[in-house]
Design an enzyme around this catalytic site. Structure first.
Site, PDB file in Angstrom:
ATOM      1  N   PRO A 128       0.818  -1.216   0.000  1.00 27.60           N
ATOM      2  CA  PRO A 128       0.000   0.000   0.000  1.00 27.60           C
ATOM      3  C   PRO A 128       0.856   1.273   0.000  1.00 27.60           C
ATOM      4  O   PRO A 128       0.518   2.260  -0.653  1.00 27.60           O
ATOM      5  CB  PRO A 128      -0.812  -0.123   1.299  1.00 27.60           C
ATOM      6  CG  PRO A 128      -0.885  -1.591   1.569  1.00 27.60           C
ATOM      7  CD  PRO A 128       0.403  -2.173   1.055  1.00 27.60           C
ATOM      8  N   ARG A 242       9.069  -6.632 -18.009  1.00 32.67           N
ATOM      9  CA  ARG A 242       8.716  -5.461 -18.817  1.00 32.67           C
ATOM     10  C   ARG A 242       8.676  -5.816 -20.305  1.00 32.67           C
ATOM     11  O   ARG A 242       7.866  -5.276 -21.057  1.00 32.67           O
ATOM     12  CB  ARG A 242       9.690  -4.322 -18.505  1.00 32.67           C
ATOM     13  CG  ARG A 242       9.411  -3.732 -17.146  1.00 32.67           C
ATOM     14  CD  ARG A 242      10.504  -2.881 -16.561  1.00 32.67           C
ATOM     15  NE  ARG A 242      10.123  -2.512 -15.183  1.00 32.67           N
ATOM     16  CZ  ARG A 242      10.954  -2.068 -14.256  1.00 32.67           C
ATOM     17  NH1 ARG A 242      12.243  -1.891 -14.532  1.00 32.67           N
ATOM     18  NH2 ARG A 242      10.513  -1.772 -13.048  1.00 32.67           N
ATOM     19  N   GLY A 339     -19.499   7.185 -31.238  1.00 33.14           N
ATOM     20  CA  GLY A 339     -20.355   6.846 -30.096  1.00 33.14           C
ATOM     21  C   GLY A 339     -20.437   5.356 -29.847  1.00 33.14           C
ATOM     22  O   GLY A 339     -20.541   4.910 -28.693  1.00 33.14           O
ATOM     23  N   GLU A 362       4.248  -2.798 -13.359  1.00 35.07           N
ATOM     24  CA  GLU A 362       5.598  -3.271 -13.744  1.00 35.07           C
ATOM     25  C   GLU A 362       6.529  -2.092 -14.020  1.00 35.07           C
ATOM     26  O   GLU A 362       7.394  -2.146 -14.909  1.00 35.07           O
ATOM     27  CB  GLU A 362       5.529  -4.257 -14.912  1.00 35.07           C
ATOM     28  CG  GLU A 362       4.787  -5.514 -14.491  1.00 35.07           C
ATOM     29  CD  GLU A 362       5.220  -6.783 -15.167  1.00 35.07           C
ATOM     30  OE1 GLU A 362       6.366  -6.853 -15.647  1.00 35.07           O
ATOM     31  OE2 GLU A 362       4.414  -7.720 -15.199  1.00 35.07           O
TER      32      GLU A 362
HETATM   33  N1  COS Z   1      19.000  -6.079 -12.074  1.00 33.80           N
HETATM   34  C1  COS Z   1      19.809  -6.477 -11.069  1.00 33.80           C
HETATM   35  N2  COS Z   1      20.154  -5.673 -10.024  1.00 33.80           N
HETATM   36  C2  COS Z   1      19.638  -4.436 -10.011  1.00 33.80           C
HETATM   37  C3  COS Z   1      18.781  -3.958 -11.012  1.00 33.80           C
HETATM   38  C4  COS Z   1      18.467  -4.829 -12.086  1.00 33.80           C
HETATM   39  N3  COS Z   1      17.652  -4.448 -13.071  1.00 33.80           N
HETATM   40  N4  COS Z   1      18.427  -2.696 -10.715  1.00 33.80           N
HETATM   41  C5  COS Z   1      19.032  -2.380  -9.573  1.00 33.80           C
HETATM   42  N5  COS Z   1      19.768  -3.433  -9.137  1.00 33.80           N
HETATM   43  C6  COS Z   1      20.608  -3.490  -7.951  1.00 33.80           C
HETATM   44  C7  COS Z   1      21.642  -2.371  -8.008  1.00 33.80           C
HETATM   45  O1  COS Z   1      22.798  -2.803  -8.693  1.00 33.80           O
HETATM   46  C8  COS Z   1      21.913  -2.112  -6.554  1.00 33.80           C
HETATM   47  O2  COS Z   1      22.794  -3.098  -6.078  1.00 33.80           O
HETATM   48  P1  COS Z   1      23.993  -2.731  -5.021  1.00 33.80           P
HETATM   49  O3  COS Z   1      23.259  -2.408  -3.746  1.00 33.80           O
HETATM   50  O4  COS Z   1      24.806  -3.984  -4.931  1.00 33.80           O
HETATM   51  O5  COS Z   1      24.700  -1.566  -5.600  1.00 33.80           O
HETATM   52  C9  COS Z   1      20.563  -2.354  -5.895  1.00 33.80           C
HETATM   53  O6  COS Z   1      19.836  -3.206  -6.784  1.00 33.80           O
HETATM   54  C10 COS Z   1      19.792  -1.078  -5.668  1.00 33.80           C
HETATM   55  O7  COS Z   1      19.579  -0.471  -6.924  1.00 33.80           O
HETATM   56  P2  COS Z   1      19.159   1.053  -7.049  1.00 33.80           P
HETATM   57  O8  COS Z   1      20.098   1.870  -6.235  1.00 33.80           O
HETATM   58  O9  COS Z   1      19.020   1.347  -8.492  1.00 33.80           O
HETATM   59  O10 COS Z   1      17.742   1.084  -6.343  1.00 33.80           O
HETATM   60  P3  COS Z   1      16.786   2.322  -6.195  1.00 33.80           P
HETATM   61  O11 COS Z   1      16.030   2.119  -4.948  1.00 33.80           O
HETATM   62  O12 COS Z   1      17.543   3.581  -6.396  1.00 33.80           O
HETATM   63  O13 COS Z   1      15.783   2.319  -7.424  1.00 33.80           O
HETATM   64  C11 COS Z   1      14.108   1.673  -8.964  1.00 33.80           C
HETATM   65  C12 COS Z   1      15.335   1.367  -8.073  1.00 33.80           C
HETATM   66  C13 COS Z   1      13.361   2.959  -8.698  1.00 33.80           C
HETATM   67  C14 COS Z   1      14.583   1.627 -10.364  1.00 33.80           C
HETATM   68  C15 COS Z   1      13.239   0.485  -8.612  1.00 33.80           C
HETATM   69  O14 COS Z   1      12.782   0.616  -7.284  1.00 33.80           O
HETATM   70  C16 COS Z   1      12.101   0.257  -9.528  1.00 33.80           C
HETATM   71  O15 COS Z   1      12.270  -0.293 -10.620  1.00 33.80           O
HETATM   72  N6  COS Z   1      10.919   0.627  -9.081  1.00 33.80           N
HETATM   73  C17 COS Z   1       9.702   0.261  -9.789  1.00 33.80           C
HETATM   74  C18 COS Z   1       9.188  -0.983  -9.150  1.00 33.80           C
HETATM   75  C19 COS Z   1       8.175  -1.634 -10.005  1.00 33.80           C
HETATM   76  O16 COS Z   1       8.363  -1.861 -11.188  1.00 33.80           O
HETATM   77  N7  COS Z   1       7.058  -1.967  -9.362  1.00 33.80           N
HETATM   78  C20 COS Z   1       6.033  -2.683 -10.010  1.00 33.80           C
HETATM   79  C21 COS Z   1       5.922  -3.993  -9.318  1.00 33.80           C
HETATM   80  S1  COS Z   1       5.260  -5.269 -10.247  1.00 33.80           S
HETATM   81  S2  COS Z   1       3.487  -4.698 -10.728  1.00 33.80           S
END
Ligand code: COS
Length: 382
Positions: A128, A242, A339, A362
Site C-alpha cells: 500500500p 517489462r 459513439g 511493472e
Molecule cells: N537487475 C539487477 N540488479 C539491479 C537492477 C536490475 N535491473 N536494478 C538495480 N539493481 C541493484 C543495483 O545494482 C543495486 O545493487 P547494489 O546495492 O549492490 O549496488 C541495488 O539493486 C539497488 O539499486 P538502485 O540503487 O538502483 O535502487 P533504487 O532504490 O535507487 O531504485 C528503482 C530502483 C526505482 C529503479 C526500482 O525501485 C524500480 O524499478 N521501481 C519500480 C518498481 C516496479 O516496477 N514496481 C512494479 C511492481 S510489479 S506490478
C-alpha cells in the site's frame, strides 16, 4: 537479427492465435462483465505449453526462446489482457525466477506444476505504501530458529486470489534495497489472508488481490537466493517482465487496429464508408506505425535476451513505448468508432480500459524514463 519469422516461430504464433480466436476472444466481453475469466483457461494455457515457455524441458517447461515467448504473449494480449496477465505473472515473474534463483528442491516442487497449469504463481512486491519506491518495502520477515515469520500487506497482486504460491519480498535486514529477501510462500499457509480488489477500471477479468501476512511461518527452505538479495532478484525479474508486458501491449494495440480497420470499412457516413475519409485513415495509419514500432522494440529485447546480452534499458524502452502506444491506439480506435466505441457492444472501450493500467504497473512510465535517463547519463535522478 532476421526480421522474417522462422517457420518454428510462425507455428508458435499461429498456435497462440488459433487458441485465442477459439477460446479467448469469444468470451472476453463476458469475463470483463462478470469480473473473472473462466479459471479453466489456466489449465488450457498449461496444456498448450504457454505457461512453460523458455523454461528448459528438463525442469518441466516447454523450452523455446524469448522471441517465441513474446510472439505468444502478443497473441494472448490481442485476445484479452487479463489472460495475457496470467501468463506474464505466473511464468514471467514467478516460474522464471524460480528457474533462475531457486534451489533444486524449489525448482522440482514448483516448476512442473507452474508450467503445466496445475499451479499458479503471483509476485508480491507492491505494498500500500510502496509502489515505485520498491526498495523501501515494509513487509518484514523475522528469523525464528530455522523458520521465518512474515508480517505485512501486499497490494495490487495479479493472480493473488487464485495463486497457489506467492513470491514474496520482505525486509530481513536494514533499510533500503540490501535489506530485502525473497521467499516462496504457499498461499494456504496459516496467517495469510487474501482479498480480491474490485472496481478496477480495466483488467476486470483478472484476479487482483490484497495479501495480508500475519505472522506467516515458513521454513528457511522457502527463501529464494541469499539473504539481502531479494531486491536484485525482483529488479532482474522485472527487466524481463517489462519485455513480456510490452509484447502484450503490442497485441492489444494490434487488436485496436484490427477493430478500427474493420469498422471503418463497415460504417458509412456522408455517403461512403468512413475508411474513405482522410482523417479516419490518419488515425489508422498512426495506430499502425505505433504497432510496428512497438513490435520491433520488443523483438530487439527478445533477441538481446536470447543472445545473453544486457537488455534492461532496452526493456524499459520497449515497455515505455509499447504501453503508451497501446493507450494511444485504444483512444484512436475509439475515435474511429465514435459513439459506438463508448458502449460495450464493441470491444474498443474495454481495450482502452485494459490499456490504461499498462503505463502504471511493472514500473510506471516515469520510472522507465528515469531508468533510461540514468543509463544515458550515469546520473540517478530519483
Ligand atoms: N537487475 C539487477 N540488479 C539491479 C537492477 C536490475 N535491473 N536494478 C538495480 N539493481 C541493484 C543495483 O545494482 C543495486 O545493487 P547494489 O546495492 O549492490 O549496488 C541495488 O539493486 C539497488 O539499486 P538502485 O540503487 O538502483 O535502487 P533504487 O532504490 O535507487 O531504485 C528503482 C530502483 C526505482 C529503479 C526500482 O525501485 C524500480 O524499478 N521501481 C519500480 C518498481 C516496479 O516496477 N514496481 C512494479 C511492481 S510489479 S506490478
Amino acid at each position: 537479427m532476421d526480421l522474417i519469422l522462422s517457420p518454428e516461430h510462425e507455428a508458435s504464433r499461429s498456435l497462440a492465435a488459433e487458441f485465442v480466436a477459439r477460446e479467448v476472444t469469444p468470451h472476453a466481453a463476458e469475463w470483463d462483465r462478470r469480473e473473472a475469466v473462466d479459471q479453466s483457461i489456466i489449465k488450457r494455457l498449461g496444456d498448450l505449453g504457454f505457461l512453460g515457455l523458455t523454461i528448459p524441458e528438463e525442469l518441466g517447461g516447454s523450452g523455446g526462446d524469448h522471441l517465441t515467448y513474446c510472439l505468444v504473449l502478443e497473441e494472448l494480449g490481442r485476445g484479452d489482457s487479463s489472460v495475457r496477465g496470467i501468463v506474464s505473472v505466473s511464468l514471467g515473474l514467478v516460474a522464471k525466477t524460480i528457474a533462475a534463483h531457486g534451489s533444486d528442491t524449489q525448482r522440482a516442487s514448483w516448476l512442473p506444476r507452474l508450467c503445466d497449469g496445475t499451479a499458479l504463481g503471483c509476485f508480491a512486491l507492491t505494498e500500500p505504501g510502496t509502489g515505485s519506491d520498491a526498495a523501501n518495502l515494509e513487509t518484514r520477515a523475522v528469523r525464528d530458529g530455522d523458520h521465518w515469520l512474515l508480517t505485512g500487506t501486499k497490494l495490487f497482486i495479479t493472480n493473488g486470489t487464485w495463486a497457489d504460491v506467492a513470491l514474496v519480498f520482505a525486509r530481513t535486514g536494514g533499510p533500503g534495497p540490501r535489506g530485502v529477501t525473497a521467499f516462496l510462500v504457499e498461499t494456504d499457509t496459516p496467517g495469510l489472508t487474501r482479498r480480491e480488489v474490485h472496481g478496477k477500471l480495466g483488467l476486470r477479468g483478472q484476479a487482483t488481490a490484497e495479501l495480508t501476512f500475519d505472522g506467516v511461518r515458513v521454513g528457511d527452505t522457502a527463501r529464494v537466493g541469499p539473504e539481502g538479495h531479494g531486491f536484485k532478484i525482483a529488479m532482474s525479474t522485472l527487466d524481463k517482465g517489462r519485455m513480456s508486458l510490452a509484447a502484450g501491449c503490442v497485441g492489444l494495440a494490434q487488436a485496436c487496429l484490427d477493430a478500427a480497420v474493420r469498422y471503418a470499412g463497415e460504417r458509412t457516413q456522408f455517403g461512403k464508408p468512413i475508411a474513405g475519409h482522410q482523417l479516419v485513415q490518419r488515425h489508422l495509419a498512426q495506430i499502425a506505425v505505433d504497432v510496428a514500432a512497438a513490435r520491433l522494440l520488443v523483438w530487439r529485447v527478445a533477441d538481446l535476451v536470447d543472445r545473453g546480452q544486457p537488455f534492461g534499458t532496452e526493456a524499459s524502452m520497449a515497455k515505455l513505448f509499447a504501453s503508451e502506444a497501446a493507450v494511444r491506439a485504444a483512444d484512436r480506435a475509439l475515435q474511429v468508432f465514435g459513439g459506438y466505441g463508448y458502449i460495450d457492444e464493441y470491444p474498443v472501450g474495454k481495450y482502452l480500459r485494459d490499456a490504461r493500467v499498462t503505463t502504471l504497473y511493472e514500473g510506471t512510465s516515469e520510472i522507465q524514463q528515469l531508468l533510461i535517463g540514468r543509463a544515458l547519463t550515469g546520473v540517478t535522478a530519483f
